[in-house]
Scaffold this active site. Structure first.
Site, PDB file in Angstrom:
ATOM      1  N   MET A  31      41.756  37.122  40.366  1.00  0.00           N
ATOM      2  CA  MET A  31      42.929  37.961  40.614  1.00  0.00           C
ATOM      3  C   MET A  31      43.730  37.415  41.801  1.00  0.00           C
ATOM      4  O   MET A  31      44.573  38.117  42.366  1.00  0.00           O
ATOM      5  CB  MET A  31      42.508  39.406  40.855  1.00  0.00           C
ATOM      6  N   HIS A  35      40.001  32.627  48.094  1.00  0.00           N
ATOM      7  CA  HIS A  35      39.242  32.324  49.309  1.00  0.00           C
ATOM      8  C   HIS A  35      38.069  31.413  48.927  1.00  0.00           C
ATOM      9  O   HIS A  35      37.952  31.010  47.765  1.00  0.00           O
ATOM     10  CB  HIS A  35      38.768  33.618  49.978  1.00  0.00           C
ATOM     11  N   GLY A  37      35.046  31.964  48.298  1.00  0.00           N
ATOM     12  CA  GLY A  37      34.213  32.439  47.187  1.00  0.00           C
ATOM     13  C   GLY A  37      34.752  31.928  45.854  1.00  0.00           C
ATOM     14  O   GLY A  37      34.008  31.413  45.013  1.00  0.00           O
ATOM     15  N   HIS A  38      36.074  32.040  45.670  1.00  0.00           N
ATOM     16  CA  HIS A  38      36.695  31.528  44.437  1.00  0.00           C
ATOM     17  C   HIS A  38      36.549  30.001  44.354  1.00  0.00           C
ATOM     18  O   HIS A  38      36.273  29.448  43.290  1.00  0.00           O
ATOM     19  CB  HIS A  38      38.185  31.865  44.418  1.00  0.00           C
ATOM     20  N   GLN A  62      42.049  47.126  35.069  1.00  0.00           N
ATOM     21  CA  GLN A  62      40.755  47.355  35.716  1.00  0.00           C
ATOM     22  C   GLN A  62      40.865  48.135  37.023  1.00  0.00           C
ATOM     23  O   GLN A  62      39.867  48.316  37.709  1.00  0.00           O
ATOM     24  CB  GLN A  62      40.021  46.021  35.918  1.00  0.00           C
ATOM     25  N   ASP A 158      29.994  40.257  42.420  1.00  0.00           N
ATOM     26  CA  ASP A 158      30.267  41.346  41.476  1.00  0.00           C
ATOM     27  C   ASP A 158      29.128  41.369  40.461  1.00  0.00           C
ATOM     28  O   ASP A 158      29.288  40.957  39.311  1.00  0.00           O
ATOM     29  CB  ASP A 158      31.628  41.122  40.817  1.00  0.00           C
ATOM     30  N   ARG A 194      40.111  41.553  49.336  1.00  0.00           N
ATOM     31  CA  ARG A 194      40.418  42.817  50.023  1.00  0.00           C
ATOM     32  C   ARG A 194      40.133  42.752  51.525  1.00  0.00           C
ATOM     33  O   ARG A 194      40.619  43.601  52.267  1.00  0.00           O
ATOM     34  CB  ARG A 194      39.641  43.973  49.406  1.00  0.00           C
TER      35      ARG A 194
HETATM   36  P1  AMP Z   1      38.385  38.400  41.928  1.00  0.00           P
HETATM   37  O1  AMP Z   1      39.568  37.533  42.227  1.00  0.00           O
HETATM   38  O2  AMP Z   1      37.970  39.262  43.066  1.00  0.00           O
HETATM   39  O3  AMP Z   1      38.498  39.134  40.616  1.00  0.00           O
HETATM   40  O4  AMP Z   1      37.174  37.410  41.741  1.00  0.00           O
HETATM   41  C1  AMP Z   1      37.228  36.349  40.818  1.00  0.00           C
HETATM   42  C2  AMP Z   1      35.852  35.738  40.711  1.00  0.00           C
HETATM   43  O5  AMP Z   1      35.444  35.270  41.997  1.00  0.00           O
HETATM   44  C3  AMP Z   1      34.799  36.762  40.260  1.00  0.00           C
HETATM   45  O6  AMP Z   1      33.883  36.126  39.385  1.00  0.00           O
HETATM   46  C4  AMP Z   1      34.145  37.133  41.556  1.00  0.00           C
HETATM   47  O7  AMP Z   1      32.810  37.567  41.402  1.00  0.00           O
HETATM   48  C5  AMP Z   1      34.188  35.815  42.302  1.00  0.00           C
HETATM   49  N1  AMP Z   1      34.050  36.051  43.752  1.00  0.00           N
HETATM   50  C6  AMP Z   1      34.784  36.890  44.522  1.00  0.00           C
HETATM   51  N2  AMP Z   1      34.330  36.885  45.791  1.00  0.00           N
HETATM   52  C7  AMP Z   1      33.287  36.023  45.820  1.00  0.00           C
HETATM   53  C8  AMP Z   1      32.383  35.577  46.831  1.00  0.00           C
HETATM   54  N3  AMP Z   1      32.466  36.037  48.086  1.00  0.00           N
HETATM   55  N4  AMP Z   1      31.428  34.698  46.494  1.00  0.00           N
HETATM   56  C9  AMP Z   1      31.334  34.236  45.233  1.00  0.00           C
HETATM   57  N5  AMP Z   1      32.142  34.607  44.219  1.00  0.00           N
HETATM   58  C10 AMP Z   1      33.104  35.483  44.512  1.00  0.00           C
END
Ligand code: AMP
Length: 289
Positions: A31, A35, A37-38, A62, A158, A194
């Site tokens: 989304m 960062h 994590g992505h 969602q 998640d 967030r």
């Molecule tokens: P989001 O943009 O929050 O929907 O996340 C996109 C993908 O990145 C999802 O598969 C999340 O689980 C993953 N994600 C988000 N934050 C992290 C993190 N801190 N570590 C690993 N994966 C992450």
């Protein structure tokens, strides 16, 4: 240079051409407000596929809370720059109408057109965010149709979403779902888009989530506690006085999802927490076993 496309149909064409040339596709749905994590997901995908495709779409289906949707951070130019530096090959986005052409009624996708996210969507996130996982399953299914990847990458941050997506992929007959560990800040706070919304005070309180998970892990590993109620008590103790508004602090069997707390003694356990820090909703989890 990364390719950048603003419609799912253009992305589908790009992906079909790559597949047609015999190249494997790794896919990272996001989304945005990207960062580390992505980027860890992107790197994992680069290691296993010829081409890496990233979607950036703040999926309204969602969000159970319209204020959360409104203030969700968005910066597609910065995202594209980061993805380019990381070595991804395509970033694409689209509007809800483009993802579901002809299917919207008054700008929204009717409930009857949303997927049933299955049993892993029940309890915890599913209970606290009604409709959330139906929205996730519906967009992920559509994204898989667009990209038709060999492998798709999701973060264990998640945890319940990973279970829902695994079930979805199994029902569809693919892609292969790869789950990746949670990337954290130095003080343990899980990276999240967030986090950008946290006030300094809320940011200072937020690492209590991870501290609670560490306390539960220590109880499991060092004290060999296997009773779920006792593990939950450890989570609650650690969160008490943290200044966080706790939504849930719970324990589940990671391999046999149940709506409620499983009966002990446990052979395996994952601790899951959700709380608001200054109004910003944060989640985290840790496998204890
Ligand atoms: P989001 O943009 O929050 O929907 O996340 C996109 C993908 O990145 C999802 O598969 C999340 O689980 C993953 N994600 C988000 N934050 C992290 C993190 N801190 N570590 C690993 N994966 C992450």
């Amino acid at each position: 240079m990364i390719a950048r496309l603003d419609s799912p149909s253009a992305a589908a064409e790009w992906c079909a051409a790559e597949r047609g040339a015999g190249r494997s596709l790794g896919f990272v749905p996001t989304m945005g407000a990207l960062h580390e994590g992505h980027l860890a997901l992107v790197r994992a995908a680069l290691g296993e596929n010829d081409r890496v495709v990233v979607s950036v779409f703040v999926n309204p289906l969602q969000f159970d809370d319209s204020r959360d949707l409104e203030r969700y951070p968005r910066d597609l130019d910065a995202d594209a720059r980061r993805l380019d530096e990381a070595g991804a090959h395509l970033v694409f986005t689209g509007s809800l109408e483009q993802f579901f052409p002809g299917e919207l009624v008054d700008g929204d996708l009717p409930a009857g057109r949303r997927l049933d996210p299955g049993p892993a969507a029940r309890g915890l996130e599913g209970e606290h965010r009604p409709g959330h996982f139906a929205g996730v399953a519906t967009i992920v299914d559509r994204l898989f149709d667009v990209v038709r990847p060999d492998r798709a990458y999701f973060g264990l941050k998640d945890f319940q979403q990973c279970l829902v997506v695994r079930d979805l992929a199994r029902r569809r007959g693919g892609p292969h779902v790869v789950t990746c560990p949670t990337v954290r800040e130095e003080d343990g706070l899980a990276r999240s888009s967030r986090n950008e919304l946290l006030t300094p005070e809320a940011r200072a309180a937020a690492p209590a989530l991870h501290a609670a998970l560490r306390a539960a892990r220590a109880a499991w590993r060092e004290e060999r506690i296997r009773d779920p109620d006792e593990l939950v008590a450890r989570l609650e103790d650690a969160l008490g006085g943290s200044g966080l508004e706790v939504e849930y602090a719970e324990v589940r069997d990671p391999e046999r999802w149940t709506v409620g707390r499983p009966a002990g003694p446990l052979a395996r356990a994952v601790a899951l927490v959700a709380a608001r820090a200054g109004g910003v909703r944060l989640i985290d989890n840790a496998v204890l076993s």
